[in-house]
Scaffold this active site. Structure first.
Site, PDB file in Angstrom:
ATOM      1  N   GLY A  12      55.852  70.105  66.547  1.00 49.73           N
ATOM      2  CA  GLY A  12      56.385  70.262  65.197  1.00 49.73           C
ATOM      3  C   GLY A  12      57.729  69.558  65.003  1.00 49.73           C
ATOM      4  O   GLY A  12      58.168  68.773  65.853  1.00 49.73           O
ATOM      5  N   TYR A  13      58.349  69.856  63.896  1.00 51.24           N
ATOM      6  CA  TYR A  13      59.586  69.154  63.501  1.00 51.24           C
ATOM      7  C   TYR A  13      60.703  69.341  64.523  1.00 51.24           C
ATOM      8  O   TYR A  13      61.153  68.383  65.157  1.00 51.24           O
ATOM      9  CB  TYR A  13      59.997  69.669  62.116  1.00 51.24           C
ATOM     10  N   ASP A  33      50.922  73.540  71.436  1.00 47.06           N
ATOM     11  CA  ASP A  33      50.942  73.635  69.976  1.00 47.06           C
ATOM     12  C   ASP A  33      49.525  73.896  69.496  1.00 47.06           C
ATOM     13  O   ASP A  33      48.589  73.305  70.023  1.00 47.06           O
ATOM     14  CB  ASP A  33      51.486  72.315  69.379  1.00 47.06           C
ATOM     15  N   SER A  36      48.640  73.986  63.828  1.00 47.21           N
ATOM     16  CA  SER A  36      48.317  74.614  62.542  1.00 47.21           C
ATOM     17  C   SER A  36      49.177  74.064  61.417  1.00 47.21           C
ATOM     18  O   SER A  36      48.833  74.161  60.253  1.00 47.21           O
ATOM     19  CB  SER A  36      48.492  76.134  62.638  1.00 47.21           C
ATOM     20  N   SER A 127      67.185  82.277  63.161  1.00 46.88           N
ATOM     21  CA  SER A 127      67.588  81.639  61.908  1.00 46.88           C
ATOM     22  C   SER A 127      68.785  82.345  61.299  1.00 46.88           C
ATOM     23  O   SER A 127      68.964  83.559  61.454  1.00 46.88           O
ATOM     24  CB  SER A 127      66.404  81.716  60.934  1.00 46.88           C
ATOM     25  N   TYR A 152      58.950  86.875  56.886  1.00 50.27           N
ATOM     26  CA  TYR A 152      59.367  85.791  57.780  1.00 50.27           C
ATOM     27  C   TYR A 152      60.726  86.143  58.412  1.00 50.27           C
ATOM     28  O   TYR A 152      60.893  86.097  59.628  1.00 50.27           O
ATOM     29  CB  TYR A 152      59.465  84.462  57.004  1.00 50.27           C
ATOM     30  N   LYS A 156      62.024  87.156  62.453  1.00 52.19           N
ATOM     31  CA  LYS A 156      63.131  86.574  63.228  1.00 52.19           C
ATOM     32  C   LYS A 156      63.996  87.702  63.813  1.00 52.19           C
ATOM     33  O   LYS A 156      64.372  87.673  64.980  1.00 52.19           O
ATOM     34  CB  LYS A 156      63.986  85.647  62.355  1.00 52.19           C
ATOM     35  N   TYR A 184      69.635  79.020  63.747  1.00 58.61           N
ATOM     36  CA  TYR A 184      69.813  77.727  63.082  1.00 58.61           C
ATOM     37  C   TYR A 184      70.253  77.942  61.650  1.00 58.61           C
ATOM     38  O   TYR A 184      69.723  78.809  60.966  1.00 58.61           O
ATOM     39  CB  TYR A 184      68.509  76.937  63.000  1.00 58.61           C
ATOM     40  N   ASN A 206      61.457  73.014  51.336  1.00 58.15           N
ATOM     41  CA  ASN A 206      62.862  72.773  51.678  1.00 58.15           C
ATOM     42  C   ASN A 206      63.433  71.574  50.937  1.00 58.15           C
ATOM     43  O   ASN A 206      62.701  70.677  50.503  1.00 58.15           O
ATOM     44  CB  ASN A 206      63.021  72.599  53.191  1.00 58.15           C
ATOM     45  N   PRO A 303      64.159  82.764  43.272  1.00 60.89           N
ATOM     46  CA  PRO A 303      64.346  84.144  43.749  1.00 60.89           C
ATOM     47  C   PRO A 303      64.513  84.185  45.270  1.00 60.89           C
ATOM     48  O   PRO A 303      63.820  83.470  45.988  1.00 60.89           O
ATOM     49  CB  PRO A 303      63.046  84.858  43.342  1.00 60.89           C
TER      50      PRO A 303
HETATM   51  N1  UFG Z   1      66.617  73.795  46.801  1.00 59.40           N
HETATM   52  C1  UFG Z   1      66.515  73.183  45.564  1.00 59.40           C
HETATM   53  N2  UFG Z   1      65.364  72.519  45.284  1.00 59.40           N
HETATM   54  C2  UFG Z   1      64.307  72.442  46.147  1.00 59.40           C
HETATM   55  C3  UFG Z   1      64.423  73.082  47.401  1.00 59.40           C
HETATM   56  C4  UFG Z   1      65.593  73.756  47.703  1.00 59.40           C
HETATM   57  O1  UFG Z   1      67.440  73.232  44.755  1.00 59.40           O
HETATM   58  O2  UFG Z   1      63.284  71.840  45.792  1.00 59.40           O
HETATM   59  C5  UFG Z   1      67.861  74.494  47.148  1.00 59.40           C
HETATM   60  C6  UFG Z   1      67.654  75.963  47.441  1.00 59.40           C
HETATM   61  O3  UFG Z   1      67.689  76.707  46.253  1.00 59.40           O
HETATM   62  C7  UFG Z   1      68.806  76.244  48.394  1.00 59.40           C
HETATM   63  C8  UFG Z   1      69.005  74.923  49.118  1.00 59.40           C
HETATM   64  O4  UFG Z   1      68.369  73.940  48.329  1.00 59.40           O
HETATM   65  O5  UFG Z   1      69.956  76.519  47.650  1.00 59.40           O
HETATM   66  C9  UFG Z   1      68.392  74.907  50.499  1.00 59.40           C
HETATM   67  O6  UFG Z   1      67.041  75.313  50.372  1.00 59.40           O
HETATM   68  P1  UFG Z   1      65.995  75.177  51.566  1.00 59.40           P
HETATM   69  O7  UFG Z   1      64.691  75.724  51.069  1.00 59.40           O
HETATM   70  O8  UFG Z   1      65.998  73.785  52.084  1.00 59.40           O
HETATM   71  O9  UFG Z   1      66.622  76.080  52.683  1.00 59.40           O
HETATM   72  P2  UFG Z   1      66.978  77.635  52.617  1.00 59.40           P
HETATM   73  O10 UFG Z   1      68.445  77.730  52.767  1.00 59.40           O
HETATM   74  O11 UFG Z   1      66.340  78.361  51.519  1.00 59.40           O
HETATM   75  O12 UFG Z   1      66.132  78.018  53.866  1.00 59.40           O
HETATM   76  C10 UFG Z   1      66.677  78.396  54.992  1.00 59.40           C
HETATM   77  C11 UFG Z   1      65.741  78.074  56.176  1.00 59.40           C
HETATM   78  C12 UFG Z   1      64.654  79.067  56.278  1.00 59.40           C
HETATM   79  C13 UFG Z   1      65.175  80.458  56.082  1.00 59.40           C
HETATM   80  C14 UFG Z   1      65.802  80.563  54.743  1.00 59.40           C
HETATM   81  C15 UFG Z   1      66.149  81.983  54.389  1.00 59.40           C
HETATM   82  O13 UFG Z   1      65.199  76.770  56.047  1.00 59.40           O
HETATM   83  O14 UFG Z   1      64.083  78.953  57.555  1.00 59.40           O
HETATM   84  O15 UFG Z   1      66.941  79.755  54.801  1.00 59.40           O
HETATM   85  O16 UFG Z   1      66.809  82.083  53.207  1.00 59.40           O
HETATM   86  F1  UFG Z   1      64.249  81.377  56.164  1.00 59.40           F
END
Ligand code: UFG
Length: 347
Positions: A12-13, A33, A36, A127, A152, A156, A184, A206, A303
């Site tokens: 994976g990544y 791996d 999936s 995380s 999720y 963790k 992370y 993400n 949300p």
């Molecule tokens: N965001 C956008 N547009 C997108 C995707 C993300 O504006 O299309 C914003 C989100 O709202 C957030 C920021 O970009 O403010 C980062 O979002 P990510 O989804 O990339 O990452 P998160 O901080 O939400 O996710 C991280 C980890 C997950 C973990 C999660 C828990 O990647 O593993 O925090 O909140 F579970």
């Protein structure tokens, strides 16, 4: 003889980047791996980057006890890095049973088998999500974990606790399990070779894969979720950690365990840069570094998003002798190079 590290979820990544760094640090690696959430693109990339064609690869599911047992029977494993888990927050809310079963059972199998084979060093990929919406920033490893807001996130926290308890129960026995949980922050970017990187299936959840897919024309427009947060520019703050830097933290943590340098049987480290960057800043930096004008719009908040989170990294800096090195600009350039190369690799 080189020490051997089992990397579950190694195609994976993050797993593929860690495999590269382990091999270049002189470790032997066994990759497992179930494929999936990935294809062979990254594992093939790992072989090209390292020049090693004979990395043992097992397409197995760690939820299958017998398969995990076979790995430990066929190899003298000195350490395990456990990545094999589901990671989509939204999906975990919709399908909690699937998440709890997969993420907990696979880890329990690894621990039980490792213990029955005389003990092992176990690194768990945790995380920053365990901190939730922290009151005081940056968060240290002592910052209290808050109740998880998704299955999720809960897996963790539960896996951290399981590892802590197993370490405690095996201390002083003939089957010692040592454990490190790395928390992370937001891993982004790709290897400088552009041969491995993030490969999301379907619409990315993400931010950075959504940005690069918009830049290349796979997505029409990036939605920035919320610009009315109590931050300078109104968008959320995160700590974006380069995936190669993150991978190097794993090598440091594994060496600490294998070389007997741990101060406790179970240790936790934040892995981030220590610098908050807003979503809007990241988008603008991507545009600037890569000379691209991104199509984006501000939409409602997503949300479940926390306003801000970033790491205090002193403990990792001092104890692991590790520090994030790549700049966010270099990282965003690498993410874009990977996206462009991917369109060639997958042609
Ligand atoms: N965001 C956008 N547009 C997108 C995707 C993300 O504006 O299309 C914003 C989100 O709202 C957030 C920021 O970009 O403010 C980062 O979002 P990510 O989804 O990339 O990452 P998160 O901080 O939400 O996710 C991280 C980890 C997950 C973990 C999660 C828990 O990647 O593993 O925090 O909140 F579970």
């Amino acid at each position: 003889m080189a020490k051997k590290v089992l990397v579950s979820g190694g195609a994976g990544y993050i797993g593929s980047h860690v495999t590269v760094e382990l091999i270049s640090a002189g470790y032997d690696v066994v990759v497992a791996d179930n494929m999936s959430n990935c294809d062979m693109t990254c594992f093939e990339g790992v072989k090209k980057i390292t020049g090693k064609d004979d990395i043992p690869f097992y397409q197995i599911d760690c939820c299958d006890f017998a398969s995990v047992n076979r790995l430990f029977t066929e190899h003298e494993i000195d350490a395990v890095i456990h990545f094999a888990a589901f990671k989509a927050v939204g999906e975990s809310v919709a399908e909690p049973i699937k998440y709890y079963r997969n993420n907990l059972v696979s880890f329990l199998n690894i621990l039980e088998v490792a213990k029955s084979h005389g003990g092992c060093n176990v690194l768990f990929s945790s995380s920053a999500t365990v901190y939730g919406e922290a009151d005081i920033l940056p968060v240290t490893e002592q910052t209290p974990r808050l109740p998880a807001t998704s299955p999720y996130g809960n897996t963790k926290q539960m896996c951290e606790d399981i590892l802590r308890d197993v370490v405690k129960a095996t201390t002083g026995s003939e089957n010692v399990i040592n454990g490190i949980a790395l928390r992370y922050f937001n891993p982004i970017g790709a290897h400088p070779s552009a041969l491995i990187g993030e490969l999301p299936r379907g619409v990315p959840n993400n931010l950075v894969p959504f940005i690069t897919q918009t830049a290349i024309g796979k997505r029409e427009c990036l939605s920035i979720f919320g610009n009315d947060y109590p931050t300078e520019d109104g968008t959320c703050l995160r700590d974006y950690i380069d995936v190669v830097d993150l991978a190097k933290a794993h090598v440091a943590a594994v060496s600490r365990m294998i070389d007997g340098k741990m101060k406790n049987g179970y240790e936790v480290f934040n892995v981030g840069t220590g610098r908050p960057v807003s979503v809007y800043e990241l988008v603008r930096a991507f545009e600037r570094v890569n000379g691209i004008e991104l199509n984006y719009k501000f939409v409602d908040r997503r949300p479940g998003d926390v306003v801000a989170i970033w790491a205090e990294t002193t403990l990792a800096n001092n104890e692991l002798g590790w520090k994030a090195e790549r700049t966010v600009e270099e990282t965003l350039a690498s993410a874009w190079a990977w996206e462009r190369n991917l369109s060639l690799l997958q042609k």
